[in-house]
Write a protein that holds these residues in place. Sequence first.
Motif, PDB file in Angstrom:
ATOM      1  N   VAL A  60       0.839  -1.198   0.000  1.00  0.00           N
ATOM      2  CA  VAL A  60       0.000   0.000   0.000  1.00  0.00           C
ATOM      3  C   VAL A  60       0.872   1.246   0.000  1.00  0.00           C
ATOM      4  O   VAL A  60       0.651   2.194  -0.772  1.00  0.00           O
ATOM      5  CB  VAL A  60      -0.945   0.003   1.222  1.00  0.00           C
ATOM      6  N   HIS A  81       1.375   4.159  -2.788  1.00  0.00           N
ATOM      7  CA  HIS A  81       1.136   5.533  -2.352  1.00  0.00           C
ATOM      8  C   HIS A  81       2.327   6.416  -2.706  1.00  0.00           C
ATOM      9  O   HIS A  81       2.160   7.537  -3.213  1.00  0.00           O
ATOM     10  CB  HIS A  81       0.884   5.562  -0.844  1.00  0.00           C
ATOM     11  N   ARG A  93      -3.070   0.909  -5.177  1.00  0.00           N
ATOM     12  CA  ARG A  93      -3.125   1.206  -3.740  1.00  0.00           C
ATOM     13  C   ARG A  93      -4.487   0.835  -3.172  1.00  0.00           C
ATOM     14  O   ARG A  93      -4.583   0.291  -2.062  1.00  0.00           O
ATOM     15  CB  ARG A  93      -2.848   2.692  -3.497  1.00  0.00           C
ATOM     16  N   SER A  94      -5.549   1.127  -3.925  1.00  0.00           N
ATOM     17  CA  SER A  94      -6.898   0.759  -3.474  1.00  0.00           C
ATOM     18  C   SER A  94      -7.045  -0.759  -3.387  1.00  0.00           C
ATOM     19  O   SER A  94      -7.661  -1.279  -2.440  1.00  0.00           O
ATOM     20  CB  SER A  94      -7.945   1.331  -4.434  1.00  0.00           C
ATOM     21  N   TYR A 149      -4.639  -3.060  -2.881  1.00  0.00           N
ATOM     22  CA  TYR A 149      -3.878  -3.574  -1.737  1.00  0.00           C
ATOM     23  C   TYR A 149      -4.481  -3.109  -0.415  1.00  0.00           C
ATOM     24  O   TYR A 149      -4.355  -3.803   0.602  1.00  0.00           O
ATOM     25  CB  TYR A 149      -2.422  -3.136  -1.838  1.00  0.00           C
ATOM     26  N   SER A 150      -5.120  -1.958  -0.421  1.00  0.00           N
ATOM     27  CA  SER A 150      -5.765  -1.481   0.814  1.00  0.00           C
ATOM     28  C   SER A 150      -6.903  -2.406   1.220  1.00  0.00           C
ATOM     29  O   SER A 150      -7.128  -2.643   2.415  1.00  0.00           O
ATOM     30  CB  SER A 150      -6.294  -0.054   0.618  1.00  0.00           C
ATOM     31  N   ILE A 209       1.503   4.446   6.905  1.00  0.00           N
ATOM     32  CA  ILE A 209       1.681   4.436   5.455  1.00  0.00           C
ATOM     33  C   ILE A 209       2.619   5.570   5.033  1.00  0.00           C
ATOM     34  O   ILE A 209       3.478   5.391   4.152  1.00  0.00           O
ATOM     35  CB  ILE A 209       0.319   4.546   4.746  1.00  0.00           C
TER      36      ILE A 209
END
Length: 396
Positions: free
Chosen positions: A162, A166, A251-252, A254-255, A271
């Motif tokens: 993440v 980012h 990122r979304s 893995y979030s 993060i």
Amino acid sequence: MASRVLSSGIPRLTKPAGRITTFAPATFNTNGGNLVWGRQLRPSLLNLDHSSPVPLVSKAAKRDAIKPCSATASDSAGDAAPVGFFAKFPWLVTGFFFFMWYFLNVIFNILNKKIYNYFPYPYFVSVIHLAVGVVYCLGSWTVGLPKRAPIDSNLLKLLIPVAFCHALGHVTSNISFAAVAVSFTHTIKALEPFFNAAASQFILGQSIPITLWLSLAPVVIGVSMASLTELSFNWLGFISAMISNISFTYRSIYSKKAMTDMDSTNLYAYISIIALLFCIPPAVVLEGPQLLKHGFSDAIAKVGLTKFLTDLFWVGMFYHLYNQLATNTLERVAPLTHAVGNVLKRVFVIGFSIVVFGNKISTQTAIGTSIAIAGVAIYSLIKAKIEEEKRGLKSA
């Protein structure tokens, strides 16, 4: 005469407790529930002797029989926390969050672009953004606002992808901001929902309704129109913004895999720390020699050391605070409201950047940007409604 009235009133106080219960509910507000009822009827307060058929009341009790009830009324009112001005008008607090979110975001984008006009080193500036935020988080943890949440090796492994996405998305966004107009970068970043939908469909295997795909058509068409006639267009800015879209999409993804019960403030702090570690090496390798040779000296010669350091500090603070405010706003409103707010935020940023920097845009670019923003708005509304329907089915 007064003694007769007093003596005639005493027998009413010596009636059985059962009688007292008949007028108690009428005396007190029912908001207190059983707690108020129980406190009002407690024998110790009324000094009643239930061992005899008719409870006996002493003279002192006669004088004080009414006092416990009045005291209980005041206590019950005191048990409930006094309702403050902001509690009575929560929409004012929510409105303040939206205002600060927009304000900080606009100020960040304007100040960020001004820095790039005299200090074109996006890798280093990206490190400053995250570093200032990390120092802010460490200071907040030190004073216990908020209290630092513990992190274990398992959660750390989940957060590393993440944070990497980012960091990559943040750096490539700044490369685009430095290369082209702020308004154009935000127009390209309007394509992010398209990449999110594609990743959900083809990577996560989720079924995307046809209505969502149709709502993304204006976004693609609008961005294409704006790009063809953008006066500040260059491939570095365009490709960097597209990589940023892809990075934030992953990122979304893995979030979702790293879902945790940790609060958003602590999660964003961790993060940011990990992302900072990813951003430092490329900044040192790619821009370090140039910075030491003439980058810092040129910037100081143009604006002075004090303004240079002040600009870097404040752009980092604005970056961290607007991201935190965005999270706090999401926690206060429904997804639909937040989606609409996010679209309006992009409109504000594009509009203010054009006014502040005096960027000239063609008619086709203006029309394309408007179509893209409208498409994002439609997509956000449809997606938010679908999410709310899913939550309703789960809670049913």
